[in-house]
Design a protein around this motif. Structure first.
Motif, short mmCIF file in Angstrom:
data_model
loop_
_atom_site.label_atom_id
_atom_site.label_comp_id
_atom_site.label_asym_id
_atom_site.label_seq_id
_atom_site.Cartn_x
_atom_site.Cartn_y
_atom_site.Cartn_z
N ARG A 197 0.83 -1.20 0.00
CA ARG A 197 0.00 0.00 0.00
C ARG A 197 0.87 1.26 0.00
NH1 ARG A 197 -5.09 -0.26 2.53
NH2 ARG A 197 -4.98 2.03 2.55
N GLY A 202 2.31 1.71 -3.44
CA GLY A 202 1.29 2.22 -4.36
C GLY A 202 1.00 3.69 -4.15
N SER A 203 0.95 4.11 -2.88
CA SER A 203 0.64 5.52 -2.60
C SER A 203 1.77 6.43 -3.08
CB SER A 203 0.37 5.73 -1.11
OG SER A 203 1.55 5.58 -0.35
N ARG A 225 3.74 5.84 -5.67
CA ARG A 225 3.66 5.92 -7.13
C ARG A 225 2.51 6.84 -7.56
NH1 ARG A 225 2.11 1.35 -8.56
NH2 ARG A 225 2.59 -0.13 -6.91
N GLU A 226 1.39 6.76 -6.83
CA GLU A 226 0.25 7.61 -7.18
C GLU A 226 0.58 9.09 -6.94
OE1 GLU A 226 -3.12 6.31 -4.99
OE2 GLU A 226 -3.15 4.32 -5.90
N ALA A 227 1.37 9.37 -5.90
CA ALA A 227 1.71 10.77 -5.59
C ALA A 227 2.63 11.37 -6.64
CB ALA A 227 2.37 10.84 -4.22
N ALA A 228 3.37 10.53 -7.34
CA ALA A 228 4.22 10.99 -8.46
C ALA A 228 5.12 12.17 -8.09
CB ALA A 228 3.34 11.35 -9.66
N ALA A 247 1.21 14.98 -1.20
CA ALA A 247 0.40 13.80 -1.50
C ALA A 247 1.05 12.54 -0.96
CB ALA A 247 0.19 13.68 -3.01
N GLY A 294 -0.68 10.14 1.74
CA GLY A 294 -0.87 8.72 1.43
C GLY A 294 -0.32 7.82 2.52
#
Length: 237
Positions: free
Chosen positions: A129, A132-133, A135-138, A143, A147
Motif C-alpha cells: 500500500r 502504491g501511494s 507511485r500515485e503521488a508521483a 500527497a 498517502g
C-alpha cells in the motif's frame, strides 16, 4: 336434547426449555474475558510500533522525497519482526491460559508460527500500500505524506484488530488442545458471535471426537476460518 359440545382437552403447560447451550455460553464468555484482554494489550503495543514507524517513514520522506520503498523500511524479515517481537509474549501468555482453561497443567505450546503469520499479514500488505501511494503521488511531497498517513491510519483502526484477534484466539485454542489428555474426547462449540460458517456447524454436529481426530472440516481445533471464534469443550465439562 342438545348434546353439549365436548370440552377441549386441557393441554398441560410444559416448562420452557432451558436456553440451549447455556453452560457452553458461560464457557465462551469466560474464554472471551481472557482473549479480549490479551487482544487489547497486543493491539495497544502494535499501535505504538505503527505510530513510531509512521513518524520514521514521514521523516525519511521529508529528508529525501525521492525515497523508494527500500529506503523507507528495513528488509521484509526485519520489518515483520518489529511486529512479531511485541506480540510474542502476549501469545505465549494466552496459550498458557488456554492450556489451563479446564484445569489442566499447561503444555509448552509453540506459537512462533502464529506470531510470524501475524507479522507477515501486517507487513506485506502495508509495504504494498505504501509503495502504491508513493507511485500515485508521483513526486508530490504533500500527497506522499497524506498517502502514508492514510495507510497507517487504516492499519491502526482496522487491520491490526482483526488480524490480532484471530491470532490470539488461535494461540488460546492451540494451548487448550496441547494441554488436553490424548484419551479425552472433545466437542466443537460454535460461537455465533463470530463470522458465520456452515462448516463449523458440521463440526458441532459431529459430537464428541477423540483428541487428535479431525472434525468434518479437517481441523482438530479452531479456528476453522478467519473470524472463527469457536471453542473446544472437553467431555467432562
Amino acid at each position: 336434547m342438545e348434546l353439549a359440545e365436548p370440552a377441549e382437552a386441557a393441554t398441560a403447560e410444559e416448562p420452557e426449555p432451558e436456553a440451549a447451550g447455556s453452560d457452553d455460553q458461560a464457557l465462551l464468555e469466560r474464554r472471551d474475558a481472557i482473549t479480549d484482554a490479551a487482544e487489547k494489550q497486543a493491539v495497544r503495543k502494535l499501535k505504538r510500533v505503527l505510530a513510531d514507524e509512521q513518524n520514521e517513514v514521514l521523516d525519511r520522506l521529508r529528508r529525501n522525497p525521492k525515497s523508494r520503498l527500500d529506503d523507507l523500511f528495513p528488509a521484509v524479515s526485519g520489518h515483520s519482526e518489529r511486529y512479531v517481537s511485541v506480540v510474542r509474549p502476549d501469545l505465549v501468555a494466552v496459550a498458557r491460559s488456554g492450556g489451563s482453561f479446564y484445569g489442566a497443567k499447561p503444555a509448552k505450546t509453540d506459537i512462533n508460527d502464529l506470531a510470524g503469520d501475524l507479522g507477515e499479514a501486517l507487513t506485506f500488505p502495508l509495504r504494498d500500500r505504501i509503495d502504491g501511494s508513493l507511485r500515485e503521488a508521483a513526486g508530490d511531497e504533500e500527497a506522499m505524506a497524506d498517502g502514508v498517513r492514510a495507510v497507517y491510519r487504516d492499519w491502526k483502526t482496522h487491520r491490526i484488530e482483526s488480524q490480532t484477534r484471530d491470532t490470539v484466539l488461535a494461540a488460546f485454542n492451540r494451548g487448550l488442545f496441547d494441554a488436553t489428555d490424548p484419551d479425552n474426547r472433545l466437542r466443537w462449540v460454535v460461537d455465533n458471535g463470530g463470522s458465520p460458517c456452515p462448516d463449523a456447524e458440521d463440526n458441532s454436529l459431529a459430537g464428541l471426537v477423540v483428541r487428535g481426530e479431525p472434525f468434518p472440516t479437517g481441523h482438530c481445533y479452531p479456528p476453522a476460518h478467519p473470524g472463527c471464534r469457536c471453542l473446544l469443550v472437553t467431555e467432562s465439562q
